[in-house]
Design an enzyme around this catalytic site. Structure first.
Site, PDB file in Angstrom:
ATOM      1  N   ASN A 199      42.789  33.649  32.950  1.00  0.00           N
ATOM      2  CA  ASN A 199      41.873  33.634  34.076  1.00  0.00           C
ATOM      3  C   ASN A 199      40.736  32.639  33.834  1.00  0.00           C
ATOM      4  O   ASN A 199      40.692  31.561  34.420  1.00  0.00           O
ATOM      5  CB  ASN A 199      41.340  35.057  34.308  1.00  0.00           C
ATOM      6  CG  ASN A 199      40.542  35.171  35.593  1.00  0.00           C
ATOM      7  OD1 ASN A 199      40.121  34.177  36.163  1.00  0.00           O
ATOM      8  ND2 ASN A 199      40.329  36.382  36.044  1.00  0.00           N
ATOM      9  N   ASP A 200      39.849  32.976  32.910  1.00  0.00           N
ATOM     10  CA  ASP A 200      38.683  32.115  32.691  1.00  0.00           C
ATOM     11  C   ASP A 200      39.062  30.714  32.207  1.00  0.00           C
ATOM     12  O   ASP A 200      38.409  29.743  32.560  1.00  0.00           O
ATOM     13  CB  ASP A 200      37.739  32.773  31.681  1.00  0.00           C
ATOM     14  CG  ASP A 200      37.208  34.094  32.201  1.00  0.00           C
ATOM     15  OD1 ASP A 200      37.107  34.240  33.435  1.00  0.00           O
ATOM     16  OD2 ASP A 200      36.898  34.980  31.390  1.00  0.00           O
TER      17      ASP A 200
END
Lengths: 95, 450
Positions: free
Chosen positions: B378-379
């Site tokens: 995600n990040d």
């Protein structure tokens, strides 16, 4: 004759620079095996501990040496074996 | 005999150095590890020749017990648990150096030796308890959230002052064992205090740093017992840990002081409005897109390992290759829970290492990629790091999956990532969300192919 502490510090300085040069060339893919291999190498303390554990004096220093030998041996044996286990999994694409 | 031992140490140092050099490529790395272990064997045999040794009994017992535990752990540890194991081993190394420092203590020692004894106890003690806390956090035996309390900085300051004062008193009055004892206790306490305020997401930095400390502790112990092989090997490990720490910090765009003192994730609030809408895709439609793709990039995150999806990912990769597509993996430096962790997890699933590309290698070719598949990450693929200046991760280097023609994001639901940051990638025009368990979604794709 160079005093021992100067000599040892000289070795320290050289090996730190050498360490930076060597480790910078290790690719990111191998950073986990590098760390577990470093665990094994830091078990080098076993070498210092061996002579302390073998004095036969039966004093506190000998027992401290004994425990240090045991702990450092975990690192040496465990570190090298697990690194080998990981590196054996890295394969090139066949063909 | 003493000269012989010293020469053996030189050989052993050369083997360590050559072994590390061989670690420069995956093709020679395994041999390098063998060479390094031979160096260790040479050093240990040389140490056993020391004429001061009159009783081998306890040495043998120690080596056998330690070796058996080490061998057992090495054989049984899961690849996903590698960070915990390395953390624990860092701690053992630190404790061994602390014990050697203590055992080397003699009231008649020179001041220089006393200083190095204090250093080996201090670094070894901090490494030991710090590593145990890191182990607890990584293995989730304790909360991985940062532990903060009022006046924490003052308590830490008092401990540091206590260490400095008792160390000075010990060096001036080495006959009184009390001051040395105080250094031991305070060092152990300090190790706990420095690691508890650091959150789970920052553990890759912490174990790299503790890895370095375990080497530096061995170095200090080498000075204390006047042994140069400890200094050489210890400083190689120290340098390695420092480099990895720097790499991890850079990959998260944070300074080391920020990691150590800020307690990341505590009170980070962000209010960016994200434009666009979420576009889900079915497994069947995803298959048609993949079937037509000639270049596919897979961007894994730790979520992939949690879902145990790496083996099905490898299976999908083979099917795509049979279908004529080129498949590569883009690995962000902090994709796993320790440096290089994701690469080991994929190697375990038989993904060839030449298809594991680093972030800087995959980013330039992202524009030619037909489909980028984001699994459990995600990040590390969040374009906000490039575009949104107010984002807490702004400036962090990310894998630019949004430049690919199509992006598939495999995700269980729309919950935010580990750091709790909104991800604009999910709203981009070329992004399709494949909701559900990653392992099942990939399994579905595999069924469509066959």
């Amino acid at each position: 004759m160079i005093p021992a502490e100067v000599f040892l510090t000289f070795i320290l300085m050289l090996s730190i620079f050498l360490g930076f040069e060597l480790i910078n060339k290790v690719p990111a893919t191998l950073h986990t095996p590098l760390m577990s291999g470093a665990n094994a190498i830091s078990g080098i303390t076993v070498v210092g501990a061996i002579s302390l554990a073998g004095t036969g004096h039966g004093d506190a220093a000998q027992w401290l040496g004994f425990f240090a030998v045991a702990l450092a041996s975990i690192n040496v044996v465990g570190g090298y074996l697990v690194t080998d286990r990981m590196l054996a999994m890295f394969k090139k694409k066949e063909g | 005999m003493d000269n012989l031992i010293q020469f053996a140490y030189i050989i052993s140092a050369a083997l360590f150095i050559y072994g590390l050099k061989q670690l420069g490529s995956p093709a020679t790395a395994r041999r390098g590890n063998m060479i390094s272990s031979t160096g260790m064997l040479v050093a240990i045999v040389a140490a056993l020749l020391d004429q001061g040794i009159v009783d081998y009994q306890w040495i043998v017992i120690g080596v056998v017990i330690g070796g058996a535990i080490g061998a057992f752990v090495a054989r049984t540890v899961e690849m996903t648990s590698m960070p915990e194991m390395v953390a624990l081993f860092n701690g053992f190394g630190g404790m061994a150096s602390l014990l050697v420092g203590l055992a080397a203590m003699s009231p008649t020692a020179a001041t220089f030796t006393l200083v190095t004894i204090v250093l080996s106890i201090l670094i070894g003690g901090v490494t030991f308890t710090g590593s145990l806390v890191a182990y607890g956090k990584l293995s989730e035996r304790m909360t991985s959230a940062p532990i903060m309390f009022a006046k924490q900085q003052m308590v830490n300051g008092a401990i540091v002052a206590g260490i400095v004062i008792s160390a000075l008193l010990f060096i001036n009055f080495p006959d009184t064992g009390f001051w040395l004892f105080l250094v031991v206790v305070l060092s152990l306490a300090f190790g706990v205090m420095v690691v508890i305020p650091i959150g789970g997401a920052d553990m890759p930095v912490v174990i790299s740093l503790l890895n370095s400390y375990s080497g530096l502790a061995a170095c200090a112990a080498g000075f204390a017992v006047d042994n140069n092989i400890l200094i050489v090997a210890g400083s190689l490990v120290g340098a390695s840990g420092i480099i990895l720490t720097q790499i991890m910090c850079k990959a998260m765009n944070r300074s080391l002081t920020n990691v150590l003192f800020s307690g990341f994730g505590s009170g980070v609030q962000e209010t960016t409005e994200v434009e666009g809408e979420i576009k889900p895709i079915s497994v069947e439609d995803a298959y048609y897109v993949l079937e037509a793709a000639s270049s596919v990039a897979v961007i894994p995150g730790y979520g992939m390992a949690v879902a145990q999806a790496q083996h099905v990912v490898k299976e999908l990769m083979e099917l795509l290759e049979e279908n004529g597509a080129e498949v590569n993996f883009g690995i962000h430096p902090v994709a796993g829970r320790m440096p290089g962790h994701m690469n080991v997890l994929l190697a375990e699933a038989d993904v060839p290492y030449d298809q594991l590309l680093e972030m800087d290698d995959i980013n330039p070719r992202m524009e030619t990629v037909d489909v980028a598949i984001v699994i459990g990450a995600n990040d590390v693929v969040n374009p906000a790091a490039r575009e949104v200046e107010s984002s807490p991760i702004y400036g962090m280097p990310v894998i630019n999956v949004d430049s690919a023609r199509t992006v598939f994001v495999l995700k269980r639901s729309m919950a935010s990532g580990f750091a709790g940051i909104e991800n604009p990638l999910f709203y981009k025009d070329n992004t399709r969300m494949l909701f559900g368990d990653a392992k099942e979604s990939i399994g579905g794709l595999i069924r469509e192919f066959s």
